[in-house]
Structures are given as C-alpha cells and as structure tokens.
Design an enzyme around this catalytic site. Structure first.
Site, PDB file in Angstrom:
ATOM      1  N   THR A   7      -7.667  -3.733  -2.489  1.00 17.90           N
ATOM      2  CA  THR A   7      -8.657  -2.670  -2.319  1.00 17.90           C
ATOM      3  C   THR A   7      -9.429  -2.433  -3.621  1.00 17.90           C
ATOM      4  O   THR A   7      -9.660  -1.304  -4.041  1.00 17.90           O
ATOM      5  CB  THR A   7      -8.008  -1.356  -1.813  1.00 17.90           C
ATOM      6  OG1 THR A   7      -7.046  -1.659  -0.800  1.00 17.90           O
ATOM      7  CG2 THR A   7      -9.045  -0.431  -1.188  1.00 17.90           C
ATOM      8  N   GLY A  55       0.994  -6.379   5.573  1.00 17.69           N
ATOM      9  CA  GLY A  55       0.923  -4.973   5.213  1.00 17.69           C
ATOM     10  C   GLY A  55       2.047  -4.142   5.784  1.00 17.69           C
ATOM     11  O   GLY A  55       3.229  -4.326   5.441  1.00 17.69           O
ATOM     12  N   SER A  56       1.719  -3.233   6.695  1.00 12.71           N
ATOM     13  CA  SER A  56       2.684  -2.220   7.129  1.00 12.71           C
ATOM     14  C   SER A  56       3.856  -2.785   7.922  1.00 12.71           C
ATOM     15  O   SER A  56       4.896  -2.136   8.020  1.00 12.71           O
ATOM     16  CB  SER A  56       1.972  -1.141   7.951  1.00 12.71           C
ATOM     17  OG  SER A  56       1.352  -1.697   9.096  1.00 12.71           O
ATOM     18  N   GLU A 113       0.464  -7.825  -4.066  1.00 16.19           N
ATOM     19  CA  GLU A 113      -0.680  -6.979  -4.424  1.00 16.19           C
ATOM     20  C   GLU A 113      -0.347  -5.513  -4.189  1.00 16.19           C
ATOM     21  O   GLU A 113       0.308  -5.155  -3.205  1.00 16.19           O
ATOM     22  CB  GLU A 113      -1.925  -7.359  -3.638  1.00 16.19           C
ATOM     23  CG  GLU A 113      -1.863  -7.062  -2.149  1.00 16.19           C
ATOM     24  CD  GLU A 113      -3.219  -7.122  -1.473  1.00 16.19           C
ATOM     25  OE1 GLU A 113      -3.907  -6.080  -1.440  1.00 16.19           O
ATOM     26  OE2 GLU A 113      -3.557  -8.187  -0.948  1.00 16.19           O
ATOM     27  N   GLY A 154      -2.745  -6.281  10.832  1.00 16.39           N
ATOM     28  CA  GLY A 154      -2.036  -6.302  12.106  1.00 16.39           C
ATOM     29  C   GLY A 154      -1.137  -7.511  12.305  1.00 16.39           C
ATOM     30  O   GLY A 154      -0.741  -7.799  13.434  1.00 16.39           O
ATOM     31  N   LYS A 165     -10.035 -13.796   2.748  1.00 18.42           N
ATOM     32  CA  LYS A 165      -9.154 -12.975   3.566  1.00 18.42           C
ATOM     33  C   LYS A 165      -9.870 -12.684   4.881  1.00 18.42           C
ATOM     34  O   LYS A 165     -10.910 -12.022   4.885  1.00 18.42           O
ATOM     35  CB  LYS A 165      -8.848 -11.680   2.791  1.00 18.42           C
ATOM     36  CG  LYS A 165      -8.015 -10.672   3.522  1.00 18.42           C
ATOM     37  CD  LYS A 165      -7.639  -9.536   2.572  1.00 18.42           C
ATOM     38  CE  LYS A 165      -8.473  -8.311   2.805  1.00 18.42           C
ATOM     39  NZ  LYS A 165      -8.002  -7.155   2.026  1.00 18.42           N
ATOM     40  N   ARG A 190       0.837  -1.205   0.000  1.00 16.30           N
ATOM     41  CA  ARG A 190       0.000   0.000   0.000  1.00 16.30           C
ATOM     42  C   ARG A 190       0.871   1.254   0.000  1.00 16.30           C
ATOM     43  O   ARG A 190       1.759   1.410   0.825  1.00 16.30           O
ATOM     44  CB  ARG A 190      -0.926   0.008   1.223  1.00 16.30           C
ATOM     45  CG  ARG A 190      -1.992   1.111   1.158  1.00 16.30           C
ATOM     46  CD  ARG A 190      -2.950   1.028   2.338  1.00 16.30           C
ATOM     47  NE  ARG A 190      -3.529  -0.301   2.475  1.00 16.30           N
ATOM     48  CZ  ARG A 190      -4.563  -0.743   1.767  1.00 16.30           C
ATOM     49  NH1 ARG A 190      -5.122   0.034   0.862  1.00 16.30           N
ATOM     50  NH2 ARG A 190      -5.029  -1.968   1.974  1.00 16.30           N
TER      51      ARG A 190
END
Length: 211
Positions: free
Chosen positions: A68, A178-179, A39, A158, A128, A16
């Site tokens: 998304t 993710g992050s 992705e 998370g 998911k 992202r």
C-alpha cells in the site's frame, strides 16, 4: 531479479494490521513455513518499525518491504527502515520509477492490460493482478497471451488455498496472501498452520506446470 526470491517459494505474506510487538513472532512462524517474502502495508500501525524489526531479525535471506505504498516520500522511508520491496495497489509510474532509482524491487497492482504495460515500461519487477477475486483466472489467461512470458504475475485479493489451482493453470507465478493468512490477533501457531496449508496448495497446484 525478483525471481531469485520467488522461484524457490513464490508466496508473499501480506501482514496488514501488523503491530511491531507481534512482528517477530509472526515473521518467525512464516519463516518456519518457508516464506521468504513479507510485506507490511503502510496503513498498518507503525509499519516502518515492523519492517525494521523484521529486516533486522530475519536478515538478508528474506525480502522484506511495504505494501500500500502511495508516494515517493514513502519509498525513501521504507528504504531507511531496511525495506527492499515496494508493493502498490495501483500502477503509479512515478512511484515505480522512484523505487527503481532507490535500488528496490517494485510490484505494482494492475487491473487492465493498459496498466500492466505501463507498469512494465516504468520498470516493474513483477505485477500484482488486483483485485484477483474480481478479475478471475480467465482474465489472467487472456493477459498471458500478450504480456512478456518471463514477467512474474501474482494474483492478490481473496486468495485461499482452495482457489489457487485455477490461477496457477492460467499462468500465475505465485500469490500475495492477505486475510486468509494473517489478521491482527491471530496466533503465531495459527498463522503457521495457514502458511503450511498455502504451501501445500501451491505445491499441488503447480506440480507439472512450474518446474
């Protein structure tokens, strides 16, 4: 089958905020750490260009697509950019059906068993579990008693290396990352180190469970 991509290494990189100028360095760092599924969320800067660059550079041995995804129009745009994977935060059966009509893999986000079964009936290749940090391993364990045993379930939201083991024990087939893996501005070397830490955590957590 999506298991062709996930069984060898079932971790999905969620990039992202990725910019096209960083796409190749990030993609290569992930490839070096054995990632094969990537992705680029559609709310990133110029996501279709990043997908195009990654698909062209990494080739057919990688499954590249978008996250998304919110509309059938976006499905067509992603396919035109070379993407083969549609990931969604929700379980819109119209978008799922369009992705399957386009010959793409589709992984919708679900937060309840009702959403999960609707997604499955619409043709989802995997689901998911989102947001995983709110649902937790206990919810996944309960779901596993009723959803098809061969269905791939990927907790997303998370996830950190140290939090993976309880989800694996509850029945996770892999994870979307993710992050904790990628944020804009993070160096390719740092991303590579983080990717390898996730890979080690999967190997250790799944030993004796997934064979």
């Amino acid at each position: 089958m999506i298991r062709t991509w996930l069984d060898p290494f079932p971790l999905v990189a969620i990039l992202r905020g990725l910019r096209p100028s960083d796409a190749l360095d990030v993609g290569r760092a992930l490839a070096d750490a054995c990632f094969r599924v990537i992705e680029v969320p559609m709310n990133s800067p110029e996501p279709l260009e990043s997908i195009r660059l990654l698909s062209s550079a990494l080739g057919d041995n990688f499954l590249i697509g978008a996250g998304t995804v919110m509309s059938v129009e976006q499905v067509a745009q992603i396919a035109a950019a070379g993407g083969r994977l549609i990931v969604m935060p929700h379980a819109d059966t119209v978008v799922i059906a369009e992705a399957k009509r386009a010959g793409m893999y589709c992984v919708p986000g679900v937060a309840t068993p009702t959403e999960a079964f609707s997604a499955i009936q619409a043709g989802a290749d995997a689901i998911k579990l989102f947001p995983a940090e709110q649902l937790g391993p206990a919810a996944l364990k309960a779901w596993r008693a009723v959803i098809p045993r061969d269905l791939v379930v990927l907790p997303v939201g998370g996830i950190a290396p140290e939090s993976m083991a309880p989800y694996i024990a509850a029945g996770a087939n892999g994870f979307g990352l993710g992050s904790a893996l990628y944020v804009p501005g993070r160096s390719a070397d740092d991303i590579g180190r983080r990717a390898r830490a996730f890979a080690r955590a999967w190997k250790e957590g799944s030993q004796g469970i997934h064979t």
